[in-house]
Motif scaffolding. Structure first.
Motif, PDB file in Angstrom:
ATOM      1  N   TRP A  15       0.801  -1.221   0.000  1.00  0.00           N
ATOM      2  CA  TRP A  15       0.000   0.000   0.000  1.00  0.00           C
ATOM      3  C   TRP A  15       0.838   1.278   0.000  1.00  0.00           C
ATOM      4  O   TRP A  15       0.652   2.134  -0.884  1.00  0.00           O
ATOM      5  CB  TRP A  15      -0.967   0.017   1.187  1.00  0.00           C
ATOM      6  CG  TRP A  15      -1.735   1.297   1.255  1.00  0.00           C
ATOM      7  CD1 TRP A  15      -2.735   1.709   0.427  1.00  0.00           C
ATOM      8  CD2 TRP A  15      -1.532   2.369   2.192  1.00  0.00           C
ATOM      9  NE1 TRP A  15      -3.180   2.959   0.784  1.00  0.00           N
ATOM     10  CE2 TRP A  15      -2.462   3.400   1.864  1.00  0.00           C
ATOM     11  CE3 TRP A  15      -0.672   2.561   3.266  1.00  0.00           C
ATOM     12  CZ2 TRP A  15      -2.539   4.587   2.589  1.00  0.00           C
ATOM     13  CZ3 TRP A  15      -0.743   3.746   3.980  1.00  0.00           C
ATOM     14  CH2 TRP A  15      -1.675   4.747   3.639  1.00  0.00           C
ATOM     15  N   PRO A  16       1.783   1.445   0.932  1.00  0.00           N
ATOM     16  CA  PRO A  16       2.477   2.746   0.955  1.00  0.00           C
ATOM     17  C   PRO A  16       3.310   3.024  -0.293  1.00  0.00           C
ATOM     18  O   PRO A  16       3.273   4.128  -0.842  1.00  0.00           O
ATOM     19  CB  PRO A  16       3.342   2.670   2.217  1.00  0.00           C
ATOM     20  CG  PRO A  16       3.472   1.229   2.513  1.00  0.00           C
ATOM     21  CD  PRO A  16       2.225   0.573   2.027  1.00  0.00           C
TER      22      PRO A  16
ATOM     23  N   TYR B 193      -0.129   4.377  -2.219  1.00  0.00           N
ATOM     24  CA  TYR B 193      -0.351   5.649  -1.523  1.00  0.00           C
ATOM     25  C   TYR B 193       0.520   6.788  -2.059  1.00  0.00           C
ATOM     26  O   TYR B 193       0.010   7.843  -2.464  1.00  0.00           O
ATOM     27  CB  TYR B 193      -0.103   5.473  -0.022  1.00  0.00           C
ATOM     28  CG  TYR B 193      -0.155   6.769   0.747  1.00  0.00           C
ATOM     29  CD1 TYR B 193      -1.372   7.407   0.986  1.00  0.00           C
ATOM     30  CD2 TYR B 193       1.008   7.375   1.217  1.00  0.00           C
ATOM     31  CE1 TYR B 193      -1.429   8.616   1.684  1.00  0.00           C
ATOM     32  CE2 TYR B 193       0.971   8.577   1.911  1.00  0.00           C
ATOM     33  CZ  TYR B 193      -0.249   9.189   2.144  1.00  0.00           C
ATOM     34  OH  TYR B 193      -0.300  10.372   2.820  1.00  0.00           O
TER      35      TYR B 193
ATOM     36  N   GLU C  94      -0.728  10.101  -4.129  1.00  0.00           N
ATOM     37  CA  GLU C  94      -0.620  11.415  -3.511  1.00  0.00           C
ATOM     38  C   GLU C  94       0.298  12.357  -4.291  1.00  0.00           C
ATOM     39  O   GLU C  94       0.009  13.546  -4.441  1.00  0.00           O
ATOM     40  CB  GLU C  94      -0.116  11.274  -2.066  1.00  0.00           C
ATOM     41  CG  GLU C  94      -1.078  10.562  -1.131  1.00  0.00           C
ATOM     42  CD  GLU C  94      -2.391  11.308  -0.984  1.00  0.00           C
ATOM     43  OE1 GLU C  94      -2.370  12.550  -0.861  1.00  0.00           O
ATOM     44  OE2 GLU C  94      -3.448  10.650  -1.021  1.00  0.00           O
TER      45      GLU C  94
ATOM     46  N   LYS D 223      -8.475   8.354  -4.525  1.00  0.00           N
ATOM     47  CA  LYS D 223      -8.560   8.161  -3.077  1.00  0.00           C
ATOM     48  C   LYS D 223      -9.253   6.838  -2.742  1.00  0.00           C
ATOM     49  O   LYS D 223      -8.860   6.142  -1.786  1.00  0.00           O
ATOM     50  CB  LYS D 223      -9.320   9.322  -2.437  1.00  0.00           C
ATOM     51  CG  LYS D 223      -8.565  10.642  -2.428  1.00  0.00           C
ATOM     52  CD  LYS D 223      -7.397  10.601  -1.449  1.00  0.00           C
ATOM     53  CE  LYS D 223      -6.742  11.960  -1.309  1.00  0.00           C
ATOM     54  NZ  LYS D 223      -5.657  11.971  -0.303  1.00  0.00           N
TER      55      LYS D 223
ATOM     56  N   SER E 217      -6.807   4.023  -3.289  1.00  0.00           N
ATOM     57  CA  SER E 217      -5.833   3.986  -2.205  1.00  0.00           C
ATOM     58  C   SER E 217      -6.422   3.361  -0.943  1.00  0.00           C
ATOM     59  O   SER E 217      -5.781   2.516  -0.293  1.00  0.00           O
ATOM     60  CB  SER E 217      -5.330   5.402  -1.911  1.00  0.00           C
ATOM     61  OG  SER E 217      -4.348   5.401  -0.897  1.00  0.00           O
TER      62      SER E 217
ATOM     63  N   LEU F 239      -5.329  -0.141   0.928  1.00  0.00           N
ATOM     64  CA  LEU F 239      -4.903  -0.136   2.325  1.00  0.00           C
ATOM     65  C   LEU F 239      -5.557  -1.279   3.089  1.00  0.00           C
ATOM     66  O   LEU F 239      -4.892  -1.982   3.871  1.00  0.00           O
ATOM     67  CB  LEU F 239      -5.271   1.201   2.983  1.00  0.00           C
ATOM     68  CG  LEU F 239      -5.058   1.292   4.503  1.00  0.00           C
ATOM     69  CD1 LEU F 239      -3.591   1.059   4.859  1.00  0.00           C
ATOM     70  CD2 LEU F 239      -5.539   2.636   5.025  1.00  0.00           C
TER      71      LEU F 239
END
Length: 496
Positions: free
Chosen positions: A435-436, A440, A444, A463, A466, A470
């Motif tokens: 995820w990160p 993400y 972003e 969004k 994302s 997550l």
């Protein structure tokens, strides 16, 4: 004295290349005049727009780096992953991961340059891209996650290589003594051997110098994947039909309902790990030669080819492995001894795995090496211990590089000897980083760079993507941790 016309002509032939260095927290920008009449035209031709040596990477070398990073040992656990999910959910989840990772990788590729996609400021690393587009505490968060994941991948690859080396010995033993012989052996000597080889290759200074290693590694990945696929087809034909079920492994003897849940979640992590390469995408993109076309366009094309190629291989290897063994699919298709014969073909496949992992280890570790060495150069700019080098072919030998990189390899080797759980480690690494790093930050940064209006359709879609990823990442991490805890209950350190 030169005439006014001569002076004007000389000025017109003068270029100002900006050399950026770091001094504390401020950028020091030094203009460097390069005049044809001063005899510096040849030097200018060897430099890119940022004053660094001209990059030489192409669509093909970028594709080789990605394939080396993606088609790794994770492909061997896909049959097990599909066995947990079944014929419906398994291939579907794999395709969804492929789409998400390709899409977010195209977003990330746009963040290599800040501003104009062809002439904007370059971001040399993933962290540089986050710093330029997001800043603040997110830079630290990115660095911790990225480099922790890269260290984890190095540990995972050390484990995987030792398992393959031990499998070669066991395969020969089974062929000689029969399948009833346990053919036990320790994986520790093989981890030490792999570490010794990595100490040597780690003296290659950067990505630009390991393109040939990536090409060899990519070829090896196709070799062992092809062998695994062929053996799966042969076993399926031998069985007289396709094994497995629509819903995956059944609850019953040896598998409780709780274990079914944990294993299904871990399968998500295995699939995520098998596609993992976003954490080094910017570093790979920084090897591509200057536009036209833009580095982002070349990187997108390389990503498209690489993800499409790996998805075909993954679907074939994972599905054929499950078709061959059903619920009994091992967590490593070529070392779990679902196959015993022909033993020599298994040996070739496992040699290919080891060679591939030698290259893949370097691809994933180069960003760590570069990060530490840049920090050390800024901290002690005049130190001969750090700066003085001896070039020998692709190797650049310095006391600092030899000391620090060797210490890193030794550390990952020792940790691998403590935790030789291939399937468990693979699932956890994939879950934690997915995820990160894959979703993400690319989302972003793209929103910030393109100034996507808040609450617009694009903003809401990104969004939502994302948030959904997550949830998947957390669930997969929980499943993998539960499996690691179970494995630790019966394992003694250094007994592998």
């Amino acid at each position: 004295m030169a005439s006014a016309a001569e002076t004007t002509g000389a000025d017109a032939r003068t270029r100002h290349l900006m050399l950026r260095t770091r001094s504390g927290k401020r950028d020091v920008v030094a203009p460097m005049e390069v005049s044809v009449e001063a005899g510096n035209a040849g030097e200018a031709a060897c430099l890119d727009d940022d004053g660094r040596p001209r990059r030489t990477g192409t669509f093909w070398t970028a594709s080789a780096h990605i394939i080396t990073a993606v088609i790794g040992s994770g492909v061997l656990s896909l049959a097990w992953a599909i066995a947990q999910l079944g014929w419906v959910a398994g291939p579907t989840v794999m395709l969804l991961f492929a789409f998400v990772i390709y899409y977010t990788s195209t977003l990330l590729a746009e963040c290599y340059r800040t501003g104009d996609p062809a002439t904007g400021k370059r971001n040399y690393t993933y962290m540089d891209a986050v710093r330029a587009n997001l800043g603040g505490a997110k830079v630290t968060f990115c660095g911790v996650i990225q480099y922790a994941n890269l260290v984890g991948v190095a540990i995972g690859y050390t484990i995987a290589s030792s398992i393959s080396m031990r499998a070669i010995r066991r395969s020969d033993c089974f062929h000689k003594n029969g399948h009833a012989d346990p053919c036990r052996s320790s994986s520790n000597p093989y981890m030490i051997l792999f570490g010794a080889v990595q100490i040597m290759f780690s003296q290659i200074p950067d990505f630009d110098q390991i393109w040939w290693l990536s090409i060899v590694a990519a070829f090896m990945s196709f070799t062992y994947s092809g062998i695994g696929l062929s053996l799966g087809i042969a076993q399926t034909i031998s069985n007289g039909g396709i094994q497995g079920s629509l819903t995956g492994i059944s609850i019953g003897a040896g598998v409780s309902s709780t274990q079914k849940i944990w294993r299904s979640l871990q399968a998500f992590g295995d699939i995520a790990f098998a596609y993992s390469f976003s954490n080094i995408l910017i570093e790979i993109q920084d090897t591509i030669k200057a536009p036209p076309p833009s580095e982002a366009k070349v990187m997108k094309n390389a990503t498209r080819l690489s993800v499409a190629t790996t998805t075909v291989f993954y679907m074939l290897c994972g599905c054929m492995g499950y078709a061959a063994f059903g619920d009994a699919a091992p967590d490593n298709l070529l070392t779990g001894f679902g196959f015993y014969e022909p033993f020599w073909l298994l040996d070739i496949a496992n040699v290919a795995i080891v060679v591939h992992l030698v290259g893949a280890y370097q691809v994933f570790c180069q960003p760590i090496f570069a990060f530490v060495e840049r920090w050390a150069s800024r901290r002690w700019p005049d130190s001969a211990f750090i700066a003085r080098e001896l070039r020998v072919g692709p190797f650049a030998l310095s006391v600092f590089r030899l000391t620090w990189r060797s210490a890193f390899v030794c550390l990952t080797t020792v940790v691998a000897m403590l935790l030789p759980f291939f399937g468990n480690v693979v699932g956890f690494l994939g879950a934690v980083s997915f995820w990160p790093l894959t979703v993400y930050f690319p989302v972003e940064m793209y929103i910030a760079q393109r100034r996507v209006p808040r609450r617009s359709a694009m903003w809401v879609s990104l969004k939502t993507l994302s948030a959904a990823c997550l949830v998947v990442s957390i669930a997969a991490a929980v499943g993998s941790i539960a499996d690691v805890i179970d494995a630790l209950k019966v394992y003694r350190p250094f007994s592998g």
